[in-house]
Write a protein that holds these residues in place. Structure first.
Motif, PDB file in Angstrom:
ATOM      1  N   GLY A  86       0.846  -1.193   0.000  1.00  0.00           N
ATOM      2  CA  GLY A  86       0.000   0.000   0.000  1.00  0.00           C
ATOM      3  C   GLY A  86       0.879   1.239   0.000  1.00  0.00           C
ATOM      4  O   GLY A  86       1.966   1.228   0.563  1.00  0.00           O
ATOM      5  N   PRO A  87       0.423   2.334  -0.616  1.00  0.00           N
ATOM      6  CA  PRO A  87       1.258   3.538  -0.696  1.00  0.00           C
ATOM      7  C   PRO A  87       1.636   4.091   0.684  1.00  0.00           C
ATOM      8  O   PRO A  87       2.765   4.558   0.881  1.00  0.00           O
ATOM      9  N   GLU A  88       0.723   3.989   1.664  1.00  0.00           N
ATOM     10  CA  GLU A  88       1.035   4.533   2.984  1.00  0.00           C
ATOM     11  C   GLU A  88       2.138   3.716   3.646  1.00  0.00           C
ATOM     12  O   GLU A  88       3.105   4.258   4.177  1.00  0.00           O
ATOM     13  N   ALA A  89       1.971   2.399   3.600  1.00  0.00           N
ATOM     14  CA  ALA A  89       2.981   1.547   4.234  1.00  0.00           C
ATOM     15  C   ALA A  89       4.337   1.714   3.548  1.00  0.00           C
ATOM     16  O   ALA A  89       5.383   1.644   4.192  1.00  0.00           O
ATOM     17  N   ILE A  90       4.316   1.958   2.231  1.00  0.00           N
ATOM     18  CA  ILE A  90       5.580   2.164   1.516  1.00  0.00           C
ATOM     19  C   ILE A  90       6.241   3.461   1.961  1.00  0.00           C
ATOM     20  O   ILE A  90       7.446   3.512   2.225  1.00  0.00           O
ATOM     21  N   LEU A  91       5.425   4.526   2.057  1.00  0.00           N
ATOM     22  CA  LEU A  91       5.955   5.814   2.537  1.00  0.00           C
ATOM     23  C   LEU A  91       6.628   5.656   3.890  1.00  0.00           C
ATOM     24  O   LEU A  91       7.734   6.173   4.127  1.00  0.00           O
ATOM     25  N   ILE A  92       5.958   4.941   4.781  1.00  0.00           N
ATOM     26  CA  ILE A  92       6.489   4.807   6.139  1.00  0.00           C
ATOM     27  C   ILE A  92       7.796   4.038   6.124  1.00  0.00           C
ATOM     28  O   ILE A  92       8.753   4.397   6.820  1.00  0.00           O
ATOM     29  N   ARG A  93       7.853   2.989   5.285  1.00  0.00           N
ATOM     30  CA  ARG A  93       9.096   2.233   5.241  1.00  0.00           C
ATOM     31  C   ARG A  93      10.220   3.087   4.649  1.00  0.00           C
ATOM     32  O   ARG A  93      11.310   3.165   5.190  1.00  0.00           O
ATOM     33  N   ASP A  94       9.917   3.769   3.542  1.00  0.00           N
ATOM     34  CA  ASP A  94      11.003   4.437   2.829  1.00  0.00           C
ATOM     35  C   ASP A  94      11.405   5.765   3.443  1.00  0.00           C
ATOM     36  O   ASP A  94      12.568   6.158   3.376  1.00  0.00           O
TER      37      ASP A  94
ATOM     38  N   VAL B  23      15.227  16.848  12.293  1.00  0.00           N
ATOM     39  CA  VAL B  23      14.996  16.307  10.951  1.00  0.00           C
ATOM     40  C   VAL B  23      13.930  15.210  11.003  1.00  0.00           C
ATOM     41  O   VAL B  23      13.011  15.168  10.178  1.00  0.00           O
ATOM     42  N   PHE B  24      14.019  14.343  12.014  1.00  0.00           N
ATOM     43  CA  PHE B  24      13.005  13.298  12.166  1.00  0.00           C
ATOM     44  C   PHE B  24      11.614  13.901  12.350  1.00  0.00           C
ATOM     45  O   PHE B  24      10.630  13.399  11.818  1.00  0.00           O
ATOM     46  N   LEU B  25      11.566  14.980  13.112  1.00  0.00           N
ATOM     47  CA  LEU B  25      10.277  15.613  13.385  1.00  0.00           C
ATOM     48  C   LEU B  25       9.653  16.105  12.079  1.00  0.00           C
ATOM     49  O   LEU B  25       8.468  15.877  11.814  1.00  0.00           O
ATOM     50  N   VAL B  26      10.467  16.764  11.269  1.00  0.00           N
ATOM     51  CA  VAL B  26       9.950  17.277  10.001  1.00  0.00           C
ATOM     52  C   VAL B  26       9.505  16.118   9.107  1.00  0.00           C
ATOM     53  O   VAL B  26       8.405  16.147   8.534  1.00  0.00           O
ATOM     54  N   ALA B  27      10.323  15.069   9.032  1.00  0.00           N
ATOM     55  CA  ALA B  27       9.961  13.919   8.204  1.00  0.00           C
ATOM     56  C   ALA B  27       8.646  13.314   8.685  1.00  0.00           C
ATOM     57  O   ALA B  27       7.769  12.969   7.884  1.00  0.00           O
ATOM     58  N   THR B  28       8.512  13.219  10.018  1.00  0.00           N
ATOM     59  CA  THR B  28       7.286  12.664  10.583  1.00  0.00           C
ATOM     60  C   THR B  28       6.064  13.458  10.143  1.00  0.00           C
ATOM     61  O   THR B  28       5.056  12.894   9.732  1.00  0.00           O
ATOM     62  N   MET B  29       6.192  14.790  10.229  1.00  0.00           N
ATOM     63  CA  MET B  29       5.025  15.606   9.906  1.00  0.00           C
ATOM     64  C   MET B  29       4.679  15.475   8.424  1.00  0.00           C
ATOM     65  O   MET B  29       3.503  15.437   8.050  1.00  0.00           O
ATOM     66  N   GLN B  30       5.702  15.391   7.574  1.00  0.00           N
ATOM     67  CA  GLN B  30       5.445  15.224   6.145  1.00  0.00           C
ATOM     68  C   GLN B  30       4.729  13.896   5.868  1.00  0.00           C
ATOM     69  O   GLN B  30       3.697  13.870   5.202  1.00  0.00           O
ATOM     70  N   VAL B  31       5.298  12.825   6.403  1.00  0.00           N
ATOM     71  CA  VAL B  31       4.705  11.515   6.143  1.00  0.00           C
ATOM     72  C   VAL B  31       3.308  11.441   6.748  1.00  0.00           C
ATOM     73  O   VAL B  31       2.376  10.895   6.151  1.00  0.00           O
ATOM     74  N   SER B  32       3.170  12.035   7.911  1.00  0.00           N
ATOM     75  CA  SER B  32       1.880  12.007   8.587  1.00  0.00           C
ATOM     76  C   SER B  32       0.820  12.669   7.719  1.00  0.00           C
ATOM     77  O   SER B  32      -0.280  12.146   7.559  1.00  0.00           O
ATOM     78  N   ARG B  33       1.172  13.803   7.131  1.00  0.00           N
ATOM     79  CA  ARG B  33       0.208  14.487   6.276  1.00  0.00           C
ATOM     80  C   ARG B  33      -0.113  13.602   5.070  1.00  0.00           C
ATOM     81  O   ARG B  33      -1.263  13.433   4.702  1.00  0.00           O
ATOM     82  N   ALA B  34       0.935  13.030   4.482  1.00  0.00           N
ATOM     83  CA  ALA B  34       0.730  12.239   3.269  1.00  0.00           C
ATOM     84  C   ALA B  34      -0.100  10.988   3.548  1.00  0.00           C
ATOM     85  O   ALA B  34      -0.849  10.545   2.675  1.00  0.00           O
TER      86      ALA B  34
END
Lengths: 328, 652, 202
Positions: free
Chosen positions: A22-30, A92-103
């Motif tokens: 699934g696209p969400e699970a892929i985003l989280i992994r990558d 950096v992790f925080l920013v990545a989290t917020m991006q992925v979270s939105r996506a």
């Protein structure tokens, strides 16, 4: 042995959050897991290396209390730099989290398929809610999805808290009494994926699984239209007798078979039982033998389950099995 | 001028007055003889020791439950424990480890050593201290008695989520046992927290200003404040749950305007700080061990103290990260992600400071120091996975999976049990007067280290493979079998290590090397007196003029005189500067704390069965309270001003 | 080896102290923090449940009556007079003054316990009717344990100051008891406003 083989055939490939489709699970992994894992690995080597070096380094002069200014300042600098780097990495992790979270939580694409998933102790009720209410149908423990089309799941629970989790496709979300949680996802390739309840929900929390069956759109459409049909009239006499045993016993109090008088809502809808891959919430393969064992003594398979034992005579049991096999 | 003081003293020791005064001090402070005397004791050392032993027994019991669970999960579709028994096992395991082992044992170490480290003779409220212990003991016994004799072992998890824990889905008394059993331990730990705070605030030795406090004492103060603000949340939540079950309230009932998530907020507002309540004292232990075995004060004292305090404060801002899968709004997700990540910084600072200290010092690789190295190596794995699960999308993938089981065992075993075992080897000689075996200690360490990683590291992978927590079994097709078997073998290794620890203690008590006062050449005040310490801790109160008083005064510590030897006098000092301020009379041994604890027990246990329990319980509590508070008759000696030691002029 | 340095003596330090110089004062503050947190949690839970529904109290549930809580607040505020006087008398070691004012305080405490019963009735809802009823009762019960405790403590102190066993240092406890009383009063003024008045605001 045959049973084992059958099970191997019936059960899908391994569950894994690291082999997502699934696209969400892929985003989280990558974008989360891999960078965080790499950073953690590097940091770990650095910190443990520093610790071991500090502990085992060769010491030149005998230790003295109140070391001169030099080392103290250098130590302070080291601690300061390490702290600063930690802070930057965390940011950096925080920013990545917020991006992925939105996506991963933005609305579904156009025209999602709407499904209401109800968690019960200890099985899943899956209701397909099309635009027209007379087209709605209900199944259990199996979530069929057309590949490439977004799905919107409405997660509810009438009893205790459950959590819906199919790691290959998306993250989990709780089913909470009094709350209605929406989950949007999409399966990108065809396949069968296992999922399981992830919130402790009582005696049989361990055996409350389901399968996600992602199908090409046309095969999904065929499945969908079959699901909308009521149960067919059994053709042979054994199955007809089986239906009478079913209707005359306690079965209809809990189970529904569309097109018959059986309308119970406490257990899974059995209208198309024979078309399912598993029974007892992903616990047993849907074979004649397993089904017989389950009907006669559910407590042997899932102690504490809500279904009572059914001490049927061998003839009645064969008849019921013949009937249930007609529910395709 | 110093006629009442013995002519010579040992290095780094608190000097002693003349033998006849020592005899009188001993007479005044010791417990009464016999079993009754043991029961009536209000000595912080004997009570703390009981606390530690009791907590260790609960640790063993919870460990046995863990072994049972690992045996059940060693292969798929195992039938060793059915779901009913398995659910009781994991519930009681978690409840025991958190409420009956980890928090009490940390507080017990604090109750033993904080008074000694600040240079006083007892905790601030000795009767309350005894009461706290009895209440804790009865709470623990109650949970286990209900489980073993009445088939009422709690089985809805150490978090007891509603609606599962309400009377519809958990009829019978199992969830009540959990709710009330936990309430006992909350009372005990609140009592211990008040003890430690007031002891540190008011009973410090003259000159021990706040910036001379040992880091362990700072850690215990921070922990105690956390207990003060966190425990009431779970206490209130468990009372709400008990009422929900007993008198049909609707706090958590969505059909009557309640909300199951209210429970989760209340529980995790306690539950997250709880982790730091366990972890913060361990940080203090690490600092003590690092100081002693590098012979350096920990680098960056102000940074260390500020890190402890900010950990304590930030610990209250993270509770929602246990609820990321409940569907909370995105804005609050971001806030709690940020808070959960930021808390890594103060912990990082402390680790960096320890590494700097070790770099600067001359490490001696004794067993306690080995545990500290092991602590860093193991704990930061849990720290990293902690930062990962602070990230909401990632957490929603691994939440409630075995990845989390791996994560928090790395944090709690690595972050708390490793330091605790280090502290155990470190302080055992002080408590018993005997050294633990080094060789056996090394074996134990390595077995523990290997067993721990073998048990919990594979669980990260199991989590990724979709294995949820709290499942009593799994199907062979899931492919989880081999890694689970590996974890179970690891658990057995851990068990062997714990047996070695018991063997080590046993043989040390029988024929261990005598420890002497200060076997490690450590710097804090507990090492400035005998091993084991006398009932009065210090014959004369030490005076502190800097950090690490023992190292500063190889010739013997300066002391403060003038406390009476015929009654239990303690010296009170001012809050910030620790200037001598007044004398306080401490209580003599008494049975009333036990009565009060029994009354408490009767109240709570009967409240499980009927609301009328309150009507029986409160009068009993009142009687116990009166007996506790009522003075034991006038002390006529107060009129004569007896000076055990003549006032002396300030020397030099 | 040199002789030890004795750098000071506690011999002339006082044995009876008040306020932050005394141990029991700090113990009292500690328990006030614990109980203050508990009351805060009850109030926070009240607002949490309030916030989740559109009408508060829920439709069909009457609003609370105001007479009993009003009487209680007035009683508590008045009771501060003898309690403060007892505090001052204690600090001056004036046993007679302590006795008179503690007797008055005890009478107030008993009256307040009686009024507390009427306050429960004034909620006009049972605890098992709905979540609103449950949390309103929870707040009043939580504060009720404070009131009960303070009453018990005051009665014991009153008996104590008339007892021949009285020692100087026991009188310091009277002062700490007063501190707890102020806390109990102050917290009730806030809680009563939340439980009895906020249903009128929505």
């Amino acid at each position: 042995m045959t049973l084992l083989l059958q099970q191997a055939l019936q059960f899908p490939g391994r569950l894994s959050a690291l082999a997502p489709t699934g696209p969400e699970a892929i985003l989280i992994r990558d974008w989360l897991w891999r960078p965080m894992y790499a950073t953690a690995l590097v940091t770990y080597v650095l910190v443990v290396g520093a610790l071991l070096w500090a502990a085992f380094r060769r010491r030149s002069a005998p230790a003295e209390e109140g070391a001169p200014e030099g080392p103290k300042r250098r130590l302070g600098l080291g601690v300061g730099i390490a702290t600063a780097v930690t802070t930057v990495v965390l940011f950096v992790f925080l920013v990545a989290t917020m991006q992925v979270s939105r996506a991963t939580t933005t609305g579904p694409g156009p025209n999602p398929i709407r499904i209401r998933v109800t968690g019960h102790q200890w099985w899943w009720e899956v209701e397909y809610r099309d635009a027209r209410q007379d087209q709605w149908f209900t199944t259990a423990n199996e979530l069929h999805l057309p590949v490439g089309r977004p799905a919107e799941l409405e997660l509810v629970s009438p009893d205790v808290i459950h959590s819906f989790w199919a790691p290959n496709i998306h993250t989990k979300l709780d089913l909470i009494p009094g709350h209605e949680n929406l989950m949007r996802f999409q399966a990108d390739s065809a396949g069968v994926f296992r999922g399981q309840c992830a919130e402790f929900c009582g005696a049989q929390h361990g055996k409350m699984a389901f399968q996600v069956v992602a199908q090409p759109p046309d095969s999904f459409a065929a499945w969908e239209s079959r699901q909308r049909q009521p149960a067919p009239e059994p053709a042979d006499s054994l199955a007809r007798r089986g239906r009478d045993v079913f209707m005359g016993g306690s079965c209809p109090l809990c189970h529904t078979v569309q097109g018959t008088g059986a309308g119970g809502r406490l257990g899974p809808d059995l209208t198309h039982l024979a078309g399912r891959r598993t029974i007892a919430a992903g616990t047993l393969p849907n074979t004649r033998g397993a089904l017989a064992g389950w009907i006669v003594n559910p407590q042997g398979v899932k102690p504490g389950a809500k279904m009572p034992p059914n001490p049927l005579s061998p003839d009645d049991l064969q008849a019921i099995l013949a009937y249930l096999e007609t529910l395709k | 001028m110093t006629a009442t003081v013995a002519p010579t003293v040992g290095p780094g020791r608190v000097p002693e007055p003349l033998p006849e005064l020592i005899g009188q001090l001993e007479q005044t402070w010791r417990d009464e003889p016999g079993i009754l005397g043991w029961i009536k004791s209000v000595d912080h050392k004997s009570i703390a020791l009981r606390y530690m032993i009791t907590a260790f027994v609960f640790f063993l019991l919870a460990g046995l439950q863990a072994l049972g669970m690992r045996a059940q999960l060693a292969r798929p579709e195992n039938t060793l424990l059915g779901p009913d028994l398995y659910n009781q096992f994991f519930t009681v395991h978690g409840t025991t480890m958190m409420f009956l082992f980890a928090v009490p044992v940390m507080q017990a170490v604090g109750l033993y050593f904080v008074p000694m480290m600040v240079g006083t003779r007892n905790v601030a409220f000795p009767k309350l201290n005894a009461y706290g212990y009895w209440t804790y003991l009865f709470g623990g016994l109650f949970i286990y008695a209900e489980w073993w004799f009445l088939n009422s072992g709690p089985d809805v998890g150490w978090f007891s989520y509603v609606p599962l824990a309400n009377s519809v889905f958990t009829p019978g008394k199992r969830a009540d046992v959990w709710a009330q059993g936990v309430t006992f331990t909350e009372i005990a730990s609140l009592a211990a927290a008040v003890e430690i705070i007031v002891t540190v605030f008011k009973l410090r030795a003259p000159g021990m200003t706040l910036n001379r406090l040992p880091l362990f004492v700072w850690a215990m103060v921070v922990q105690s404040f956390m207990v003060l603000f966190a425990m009431p949340w779970v206490a209130t939540a468990t009372q709400f749950l008990a009422w929900e079950r007993l008198v049909s309230t609707h706090f958590f009932d969505p059909t009557r305007g309640g909300d199951p998530l209210l429970w989760q907020h209340l529980f995790w507002f306690f539950g997250h700080p709880e982790v730091y309540i366990i972890f913060v004292p361990a940080l203090g232990m690490v600092s003590s061990v690092v100081t002693a075995f590098t012979r350096r004060h920990v680098f960056g004292y102000p940074a260390m103290v500020l890190s402890l305090i900010s950990t304590g404060v930030l610990g209250f801002g993270l509770w929602v990260h246990h609820m990321f899968a409940t569907g909370i709004p995105q804005l609050s997700e971001s806030f709690f992600t940020a808070a959960s990540m930021v808390i890594a910084i103060p912990t990082g600072v402390q680790i960096f400071c320890w590494i700097a200290t070790i770099w600067d010092g001359r490490p001696r690789f004794t067993v306690p120091f080995l545990w500290v190295i092991g602590f860093v190596v193991v704990f930061i794995i849990g720290g990293f996975s902690g930062v990962m699960v602070a990230s909401v999308p990632f957490d929603r993938q691994v939440h409630d999976s075995y990845f989390i089981v791996a994560h928090f065992h790395y944090v709690l075993i690595g972050g708390a049990v490793f330091p605790l075992l280090g502290a155990f080897y470190y302080w055992f000689p002080k408590v018993t007067g005997r050294m633990l075996g080094e060789r056996l200690g090394r074996w134990q360490f390595w077995l523990f280290f290997i067993g721990m990683n073998l048990t919990f590291f594979p669980m990260h992978q199991l989590g990724f493979e979709g294995m949820p927590r709290r499942v009593y079994t799994y199907l062979p097709e899931t492919g989880w079998g081999p890694l689970n078997l590996l974890a179970s073998i690891g658990a057995a290794t851990l068990a062997v290590s714990v047996i070695l620890l018991i063997v080590n203690v046993w043989s040390s008590l029988r024929r261990g090397l005598p420890a002497g006062d200060n076997p490690w050449d450590a710097d804090t005040l507990e090492w400035a007196t005998t091993s084991p310490p006398r009932p009065y801790n210090f014959a004369l109160i030490p005076v502190v003029d800097g950090r690490g008083p023992v190292w500063r005064h190889p010739e013997g510590l300066p002391v403060f005189g003038g406390l009476r030897t015929d009654v239990r006098d303690v010296l009170l000092t001012t809050l910030l500067d620790a200037e001598p301020d007044s004398r306080h009379r401490h209580p003599v041994p008494t049975i009333w704390p036990l009565h009060a604890a029994i009354a408490t027990t009767i109240t709570f246990v009967s409240l499980i069965y009927t609301p009328w329990g309150a009507v029986v319980g409160f009068p009993l509590l009142f009687i116990a309270f009166v007996g506790w508070a009522w003075p034991r008759g006038r002390d006529h000696r107060e009129q004569q001003v007896i000076e055990a030691e003549r006032p002396v002029e300030v020397a030099s | 080896m040199t002789g030890p340095r004795v750098v000071g003596s506690a011999a002339n330090l006082p044995t009876t102290t008040f306020g932050h110089r005394s141990l029991v004062w700090w113990g009292t503050v500690g328990f006030m923090l614990i109980e203050g947190t508990t009351l805060f949690i009850c109030a926070a839970s009240y607002f949490y449940l309030h916030h989740r529904v559109s009408s508060w109290p829920p439709a069909g549930t009457p609003r609370p009556s105001l007479l009993a809580p009003a009487v209680q607040v007035v009683l508590m505020l008045l009771s501060i007079i003898p309690v403060a006087k007892a505090d001052r008398a204690a600090r001056q070691l004036d046993v007679a003054g302590v006795r008179v004012n503690l007797v008055l305080a005890s009478l107030f405490a008993i009256a307040m316990c009686v009024v507390r019963g009427f306050e429960f009735a004034a909620l006009n809802v049972r605890w098992d009717t709905n979540a609103y009823g449950s949390i309103a009762w929870a707040n009043v019960v939580a504060h009720g344990t404070l009131l009960l405790l303070e009453t018990a403590e005051t009665l014991v102190f009153t008996a104590l100051v008339f007892s021949p066993n009285l020692e100087q240092r026991d009188i310091a406890g009277v002062s700490d008891n007063s501190l707890y009383w102020y806390f109990m009063t102050g917290s009730w003024v806030i809680l009563a406003a939340i439980v009895y008045l906020s249903p009128y605001l929505s």
